[in-house]
Every structure is written in C-alpha cells, then in structure tokens.
Write an enzyme that holds these catalytic residues in place. Structure first.
Site, PDB file in Angstrom:
ATOM      1  N   LYS A 188       0.825  -1.199   0.000  1.00  0.00           N
ATOM      2  CA  LYS A 188       0.000   0.000   0.000  1.00  0.00           C
ATOM      3  C   LYS A 188       0.865   1.258   0.000  1.00  0.00           C
ATOM      4  CE  LYS A 188      -4.102  -2.015   2.182  1.00  0.00           C
ATOM      5  NZ  LYS A 188      -3.644  -3.400   2.278  1.00  0.00           N
ATOM      6  N   GLU A 228      -3.009   7.157   8.693  1.00  0.00           N
ATOM      7  CA  GLU A 228      -3.863   7.787   7.690  1.00  0.00           C
ATOM      8  C   GLU A 228      -5.026   8.510   8.350  1.00  0.00           C
ATOM      9  OE1 GLU A 228      -4.076   5.378   3.592  1.00  0.00           O
ATOM     10  OE2 GLU A 228      -5.852   5.121   4.825  1.00  0.00           O
ATOM     11  N   ARG A 234      -6.471  -8.774  -9.134  1.00  0.00           N
ATOM     12  CA  ARG A 234      -7.103 -10.076  -9.350  1.00  0.00           C
ATOM     13  C   ARG A 234      -8.559  -9.855  -9.724  1.00  0.00           C
ATOM     14  NH1 ARG A 234      -6.670  -9.056  -3.910  1.00  0.00           N
ATOM     15  NH2 ARG A 234      -8.613  -9.091  -2.712  1.00  0.00           N
TER      16      ARG A 234
END
Length: 266
Positions: free
Chosen positions: A26, A109, A202
């Site tokens: 990430k 965050e 995916r």
C-alpha cells in the site's frame, strides 16, 4: 507464484508479476497514485519509528487509522480517536500485520468519519488497451469485510463517477496493467472528495454484479488477454443496464462475542 508459473513455461492467468508486487504494498501504491495525479488520503509511512508515526498522527489530526501496508481483508487495521489511544492501536496493528502477512509496516492515515467505499472494475491487455467497466459500492461492511456489493455505485454525482473511472484507468495504465482488476477508493460523504485506497490485482468475488449490468463475462476477458489476445473492446462499447446487488454471509460465533469462525452446517 506468478513468476514460477511463467518460468515453468505455462500461461499465467492474471496480471504480470511486477504489477502484483507493486500493488501488493500500500505504501508503493500510494506513491504511484500520487505520481498519476490521483488524490490520496493524507497519511504518512516515510518512517516506521513509533515516535515519527505518532508525530504524523498529530499533524494529520485525529481520528486516524493505523493500517498495515501489506495484505488486506481488514487485518492489521486499528482506529485511534485521540493521542491516548495511539500506542495501543499501533502495537495491535503491527502485531496483527506481522502475524498475518509477515510484514509489520504500517501507514498512519486520516480517518474519514462518513466514508463511502467505491471501486472501479478495470481490464487491460498487453497491447496497450485499458478500460473501466463502471463503479461498484461496498460501503456496508463488518470488521472491514464487505457485506453488500452493488453496481453501479448509487447516488454519486456524475462528475464524481467520471473522476473515479478516469482515475482508475489512469492508475492501471500507469503500470501497464494487463488483466482484470479493481481500483478501490474511499469517498468522504460530507465533502464529496474521494481518495485512492488500493488496487486489487485479481478478479474479485464481487465481479458478478459488474457482469450483470454490463452483459460481459469477466472470466472470458481475463482468459482472452492472458493468452496474449487483444481485449477487443473500447470504452465506447460499454453500456450499463439496471442495478445488481450481491450479499455475503459471514460466519460468526454468537456465544463468543461474535468473533469470526469457519462456520458449520446444521
């Protein structure tokens, strides 16, 4: 595993290994999103020293999320509403991330108090074509696990929908994405702003709702481009009809604080 399949002379059904590795972090994904001019949630990951992460949380402003850089599935995520909760949130997130993914790195965050979780289905081929197949919403969640998935995402301003779709294509195109995948965003329902969250390299279990409103077979498209073929579609070929909803059933132990369990048939 993807590299091993390719090195064995087999056809890998999925994006190239480099894309999987890049989007698997990430931290790296946030960096690439910023380079692609896609809004990212205010956050910090330049240092993993607890004091630096704590200082960053103070600068960003509480409440904040401490979130694992690796993996997914809602693991390694803890909320701190104020500085007094930060140390516990950090320790728990790091411990769970190490146990689940073998990687204890985290991101601090900003926590969006009225979030909307919106994602965009994308598909690309190895010939330079990348398109999106519209939005989905999965804001109804439990323990950061999706419960309801619907397509298209309802009640979004047209400008927001356009921005999300264009951002997703730009993100996928920036890494030469050559398979099916999903670019996920979190929206602020109070301001209308949206931010890049992550990219899943995916075909997700949520893909049938996209198939229902587009009439496309995403597995067929994935197999077509895996074999080196052209996607055979352009953005102008995509039409959306109706609305589709998918629901998940999560097994929990009602006698033990509703903790997740494998489930059983009775």
């Amino acid at each position: 595993f993807a590299r091993a399949v390719i090195e064995a002379g087999l056809i890998w059904v999925g994006p190239k290994p480099e894309a999987i590795a890049t989007m698997g972090s990430k931290i790296e994904a946030r960096r690439l999103a910023a380079e692609a001019r896609i809004p990212i949630i205010p956050g910090f990951s330049d240092s993993q020293e607890p004091v630096d992460l704590s200082d960053a949380a103070d600068r960003i402003g509480y409440p904040i999320l401490v979130k694992a850089s690796a993996g997914g599935g809602g693991k390694g995520i803890r909320l701190a509403n104020n500085p007094a909760e930060f140390d516990t949130a950090l320790n728990e997130a790091v411990t769970e991330a190490e146990r689940s993914f073998g990687d204890g790195r985290v991101i601090v965050e900003r926590f969006i108090t009225r979030p909307r979780h919106v994602e965009v289905q994308i598909v690309g081929d190895s010939h330079g074509t990348t398109i999106d197949l519209g939005t989905r919403e999965c804001s109804v969640q439990r323990r950061y696990q999706k419960l309801l998935e619907e397509a298209p995402a309802p009640n979004l301003a047209e400008s927001t929908t356009t921005g999300l779709r264009e951002s997703a294509v730009r993100m996928a195109g920036s890494i030469g994405y050559d398979s099916t995948g999903t670019v996920e965003f979190v929206g602020d329902d109070e301001t209308g702003d949206y931010f890049f969250l992550e990219m899943n390299t995916r075909l997700q279990v949520e893909h049938p709702v996209t198939e229902e409103i587009t009439g496309l077979d995403l597995v067929e498209l994935q197999l077509r481009v895996a074999g080196g073929g052209e996607l055979g579609l352009s953005a102008g070929d995509i039409t959306f009809n109706g609305h589709a909803v998918e629901a998940r059933i999560n097994a929990e132990d009602a006698t033990n604080g509703f903790v997740p369990q494998l489930g059983q048939l009775t």
